[in-house]
Design an enzyme around this catalytic site. Sequence first.
Site, PDB file in Angstrom:
ATOM      1  N   ARG A 104      -1.726 -14.181   5.115  1.00  0.00           N
ATOM      2  CA  ARG A 104      -2.408 -13.470   6.201  1.00  0.00           C
ATOM      3  C   ARG A 104      -1.628 -13.584   7.516  1.00  0.00           C
ATOM      4  NH1 ARG A 104      -7.099 -11.481   5.047  1.00  0.00           N
ATOM      5  NH2 ARG A 104      -8.008 -11.643   7.127  1.00  0.00           N
ATOM      6  N   ASN A 141      -2.037   0.447   6.679  1.00  0.00           N
ATOM      7  CA  ASN A 141      -1.532  -0.806   7.259  1.00  0.00           C
ATOM      8  C   ASN A 141      -0.644  -1.598   6.298  1.00  0.00           C
ATOM      9  OD1 ASN A 141      -3.573  -1.689   5.596  1.00  0.00           O
ATOM     10  ND2 ASN A 141      -4.572  -2.983   7.117  1.00  0.00           N
ATOM     11  N   GLU A 147      -9.907 -11.408  -6.737  1.00  0.00           N
ATOM     12  CA  GLU A 147      -8.980 -10.268  -6.652  1.00  0.00           C
ATOM     13  C   GLU A 147      -7.815 -10.406  -7.628  1.00  0.00           C
ATOM     14  OE1 GLU A 147      -7.921  -9.772  -2.536  1.00  0.00           O
ATOM     15  OE2 GLU A 147      -9.961  -9.186  -1.982  1.00  0.00           O
ATOM     16  N   TYR A 178     -12.622  -2.436  -3.708  1.00  0.00           N
ATOM     17  CA  TYR A 178     -13.121  -2.453  -2.327  1.00  0.00           C
ATOM     18  C   TYR A 178     -14.648  -2.314  -2.266  1.00  0.00           C
ATOM     19  CZ  TYR A 178      -8.478  -2.222  -0.123  1.00  0.00           C
ATOM     20  OH  TYR A 178      -7.213  -2.503   0.348  1.00  0.00           O
ATOM     21  N   HIS A 202      -2.238  -5.408   1.795  1.00  0.00           N
ATOM     22  CA  HIS A 202      -3.529  -6.085   1.691  1.00  0.00           C
ATOM     23  C   HIS A 202      -3.267  -7.521   1.265  1.00  0.00           C
ATOM     24  CE1 HIS A 202      -7.624  -7.120   0.467  1.00  0.00           C
ATOM     25  NE2 HIS A 202      -7.052  -7.686  -0.586  1.00  0.00           N
ATOM     26  N   LYS A 234       0.818  -1.220   0.000  1.00  0.00           N
ATOM     27  CA  LYS A 234       0.000   0.000   0.000  1.00  0.00           C
ATOM     28  C   LYS A 234       0.856   1.276   0.000  1.00  0.00           C
ATOM     29  CE  LYS A 234      -4.002  -2.111   2.291  1.00  0.00           C
ATOM     30  NZ  LYS A 234      -5.050  -1.900   3.334  1.00  0.00           N
TER      31      LYS A 234
HETATM   32  P1  CMP Z   1      -7.499  -4.386   3.741  1.00  0.00           P
HETATM   33  O1  CMP Z   1      -7.005  -5.744   4.073  1.00  0.00           O
HETATM   34  O2  CMP Z   1      -6.900  -3.725   2.568  1.00  0.00           O
HETATM   35  O3  CMP Z   1      -9.084  -4.435   3.559  1.00  0.00           O
HETATM   36  C1  CMP Z   1      -9.917  -3.328   3.803  1.00  0.00           C
HETATM   37  C2  CMP Z   1      -9.176  -2.193   4.430  1.00  0.00           C
HETATM   38  O4  CMP Z   1      -9.958  -1.240   5.055  1.00  0.00           O
HETATM   39  C3  CMP Z   1      -8.293  -2.731   5.540  1.00  0.00           C
HETATM   40  O5  CMP Z   1      -7.223  -3.463   5.011  1.00  0.00           O
HETATM   41  C4  CMP Z   1      -7.926  -1.457   6.279  1.00  0.00           C
HETATM   42  O6  CMP Z   1      -6.772  -0.846   5.741  1.00  0.00           O
HETATM   43  C5  CMP Z   1      -9.137  -0.595   6.010  1.00  0.00           C
HETATM   44  N1  CMP Z   1      -9.879  -0.399   7.240  1.00  0.00           N
HETATM   45  C6  CMP Z   1     -10.498  -1.326   7.958  1.00  0.00           C
HETATM   46  N2  CMP Z   1     -11.059  -0.760   9.043  1.00  0.00           N
HETATM   47  C7  CMP Z   1     -10.760   0.551   8.989  1.00  0.00           C
HETATM   48  C8  CMP Z   1     -11.051   1.645   9.831  1.00  0.00           C
HETATM   49  N3  CMP Z   1     -11.776   1.503  10.945  1.00  0.00           N
HETATM   50  N4  CMP Z   1     -10.581   2.845   9.453  1.00  0.00           N
HETATM   51  C9  CMP Z   1      -9.867   3.001   8.308  1.00  0.00           C
HETATM   52  N5  CMP Z   1      -9.564   1.983   7.484  1.00  0.00           N
HETATM   53  C10 CMP Z   1     -10.005   0.768   7.829  1.00  0.00           C
END
Ligand code: CMP
Length: 140
Positions: free
Chosen positions: A87, A114, A128, A51, A117, A11
């Site tokens: 994961r 984070n 995906e 998403y 993904h 990311k």
């Molecule tokens: P990802 O695995 O990419 O899948 C969905 C993403 O939404 C997740 O990782 C987070 O980066 C994001 N996400 C999930 N919960 C929150 C939250 N409360 N606030 C902001 N981003 C979120």
Amino acid sequence: MTTQRTLSIIKPDATRRNLTGAINQRFEEAGLRIVAQKRVNLSRTAAEGFYAEHAERPFFGELVDFMISEPVVLQVLEGENAVLKNREIMGETNPANAGEGTIRKDFALSIGENSVHGSDSEESAAREVSYFFAGTEIAG
Ligand code: CMP
């Protein structure tokens, strides 16, 4: 044990901090092979479509804005039980809950920023991977 493929995204918070190699070293050391890879600037349409299942969540706008803010690295990881293994290597979505030695524990900035993904099931992985890659772009 079955060989699987899963979608991985490095990311914007990680590409911005030049962590692409450090993150991929974790995957390769764990036995996952990077069988497709491209660094791109996602369009808003592509990020929203990817998403779509989160479209009603309060963080959707923030999530899409973040994913298009800087380049991402889209990749396909292949290996034994690749979906679950990826994961485990990533750790929990929220870095505050991620285990020691995981990518998110070591690199993630917040639940939104984070770093990585990964597909959450075999079904998601199939969808995906094909969302971003043609079969001819994957060289296993
Ligand atoms: P990802 O695995 O990419 O899948 C969905 C993403 O939404 C997740 O990782 C987070 O980066 C994001 N996400 C999930 N919960 C929150 C939250 N409360 N606030 C902001 N981003 C979120």
